[in-house]
Motif scaffolding. Sequence first.
Motif, short mmCIF file in Angstrom:
data_model
loop_
_atom_site.label_atom_id
_atom_site.label_comp_id
_atom_site.label_asym_id
_atom_site.label_seq_id
_atom_site.Cartn_x
_atom_site.Cartn_y
_atom_site.Cartn_z
N ALA A 130 0.89 -1.22 0.09
CA ALA A 130 0.10 -0.03 0.09
C ALA A 130 0.85 1.15 -0.02
N GLN A 131 0.33 2.28 -0.29
CA GLN A 131 1.00 3.63 -0.42
C GLN A 131 0.43 4.49 0.76
N PRO A 132 1.38 5.11 1.40
CA PRO A 132 0.79 6.44 2.20
C PRO A 132 -0.21 7.28 1.88
N GLN A 133 -1.11 7.44 2.65
CA GLN A 133 -2.18 8.27 2.15
C GLN A 133 -2.27 9.68 2.95
N ARG A 134 -2.63 10.76 2.39
CA ARG A 134 -3.01 11.86 3.13
C ARG A 134 -4.40 11.91 3.57
N SER A 135 -4.67 11.97 4.94
CA SER A 135 -6.06 11.89 5.51
C SER A 135 -6.04 12.78 6.77
N SER A 136 -7.26 13.17 7.10
CA SER A 136 -7.72 14.15 8.30
C SER A 136 -7.45 13.19 9.61
N VAL A 137 -6.77 13.60 10.42
CA VAL A 137 -6.44 12.94 11.65
C VAL A 137 -7.04 13.99 12.63
N PRO A 138 -7.82 13.26 13.79
CA PRO A 138 -8.10 13.91 14.84
C PRO A 138 -7.01 14.65 15.62
N LEU A 139 -6.89 15.99 16.34
CA LEU A 139 -5.84 16.39 17.08
C LEU A 139 -6.45 16.15 18.58
N THR A 162 -0.61 8.85 6.52
CA THR A 162 -0.85 7.74 7.48
C THR A 162 -0.54 6.56 6.52
N VAL A 163 -0.11 5.57 7.18
CA VAL A 163 0.07 4.05 6.86
C VAL A 163 -0.79 3.06 7.51
N PRO A 164 -1.36 2.09 6.80
CA PRO A 164 -2.01 0.80 7.86
C PRO A 164 -1.32 0.51 8.82
N GLN A 165 -1.89 0.47 10.20
CA GLN A 165 -1.24 -0.10 11.20
C GLN A 165 -0.65 -1.29 11.11
N GLU A 166 -1.05 -2.20 10.24
CA GLU A 166 -0.40 -3.38 10.08
C GLU A 166 0.93 -3.29 9.40
N ALA A 167 1.48 -2.29 8.55
CA ALA A 167 2.49 -1.97 8.16
C ALA A 167 3.62 -1.65 9.05
N LEU A 168 3.22 -1.35 10.16
CA LEU A 168 4.38 -1.13 11.10
C LEU A 168 4.82 -2.08 11.92
N VAL A 169 6.14 -2.16 12.05
CA VAL A 169 6.88 -3.35 12.80
C VAL A 169 7.65 -2.54 13.82
N LEU A 170 7.27 -3.19 15.04
CA LEU A 170 8.02 -2.51 16.54
C LEU A 170 9.28 -3.64 16.74
N ARG A 171 10.33 -3.09 16.62
CA ARG A 171 11.59 -3.86 17.11
C ARG A 171 12.49 -2.89 17.80
N ASP A 172 12.82 -3.70 18.79
CA ASP A 172 14.00 -2.88 19.91
C ASP A 172 13.30 -1.34 20.37
N GLY A 173 12.04 -1.43 20.40
CA GLY A 173 11.41 -0.20 20.93
C GLY A 173 11.34 0.91 19.83
N PHE A 174 11.36 0.52 18.54
CA PHE A 174 11.42 1.53 17.54
C PHE A 174 10.16 0.91 16.41
N VAL A 204 -1.99 5.02 11.09
CA VAL A 204 -1.01 5.42 12.15
C VAL A 204 -0.32 6.63 11.14
N GLU A 205 -0.35 7.87 11.77
CA GLU A 205 0.38 9.17 11.29
C GLU A 205 1.79 8.62 11.36
N VAL A 206 2.62 9.18 10.27
CA VAL A 206 3.92 8.95 9.89
C VAL A 206 4.55 10.43 10.14
N LEU A 207 5.38 10.80 11.09
CA LEU A 207 5.91 11.95 11.10
C LEU A 207 7.31 12.30 10.19
N ALA A 208 7.85 11.28 10.10
CA ALA A 208 9.29 11.40 9.61
C ALA A 208 9.90 9.95 9.25
N GLY A 209 10.60 9.88 8.20
CA GLY A 209 11.40 8.76 7.78
C GLY A 209 10.79 7.93 6.49
N LEU A 210 9.66 8.60 5.95
CA LEU A 210 9.12 7.76 4.86
C LEU A 210 8.57 8.88 3.69
#
Length: 408
Positions: free
Chosen positions: A71-80, A318-330, A357-363
């Motif tokens: 999947a590709q990252p998408q621009r979407s409206s996220v609540p503050l 944003t990216v799908p939550q399933e695309a995130l992988v948590l390793r060593d706390g990152f 999930v919102e991606v702030l940096a690195g993608l």
Amino acid sequence: MKDTRPMPNCTSDSPPNAKPGPRFSRSTWALAGLSGACALVAGAVLLSGASRAADESKAHTPRPALTVSTAQPQRSSVPLRLAANGSVAAWQEASIGAESNGLRLTRVLVNVGDRVAAGQLLATFSDASVQADLAQVRANLLEAQAQAAEAVANAERARSLQATGALSQQQIEQFTTAGQTAQARVAAAQAGVEVQQLRLAHTRVLAPDSGVISARAATVGAVVGSGSELFRMLRRGRLEWRAEVTASELRRVQPGTKVSVSTADGSTVEGSVRMVAPTVDPLTRNALVYVDLPAHAHLRAGMFARGAFALGESDALTVPQEALVLRDGFAYVFVLDAGQRVQQRKVQTGRRAADRVEVLAGLDAQASVAVRGAGFLNDGDLVRVATAQDVRQSAPAAPANLSPRAAK
């Protein structure tokens, strides 16, 4: 007896009864057989070499480690939202105490958890001694009123004789002063009666407001002093959430802001900000924000609760939550390149909205990230991208015991 049968021609390469034809020697036949055998062996060797070359070619061709969906990252409206912690507390508490001194409790009519109305009777004290004192002061009042009537009458008569000279001016003033003194005694006696009536009223403990009894110290038969607490009440049953907000975030919270409060048991209650504290705690550098909460069966004063202030919405990558992988706390994502190999990228995450999930940096916004199966990948793995048919085949089938209509 000598055998006279003709001997076969051993030099002939054909059978004895064969028809006349060309003649071949034994060496010729052997050579022909050897040539055929060599041809068969050569063919077998060629076939074996070709098969071995094909096997080696397949062995050297890299195989995909996993089939993934992308999947590709998408621009979407996220609540503050601004998250905070705090405690649930009573909007206001009322302490109901004894106003009489040295009296014995005869009845206690409410218990903890009871909801009471304003003016409702909660407890009573013994009023026998108060009734006796009241009767005494009433008698004193009657006596003072009689004496006052006589003194006032004497003063009136003395003033009427002032013109005749039968009484001196001093005597007239004495009668007038006596009448005024008698009237003052009447007022004092009347005050004594009111005091005793007030003491009698204090033998009945009434609720000062509607609410819920949260604590009870009253015990039947106890003799308590004036000012001793008998009950504690949550006024009107109203609760509030006192959230702790840092000084830097305090300006973003305004009265009327909507708040979602989650209790320890998982219940969620919607409230609104009533007031922001005018001061900041010098030790924690946090300020209290008072949030009005509606009546809820699972809310209790003193509970710890988490909440989030709704501050509006903003655009985010944003990216799908399933695309995130948590390793060593990152947090990481796997990006596909042109050769169908994945590259591990470390990303900084932010807010969450449903399954994204919102991606702030690195993608990069144009990147293609692995979604399904991302948790099993390593940096540099060769993958196969799932087709639409693969996705349909991987979807769970309906149970066999359901009818076609139920399966839909």
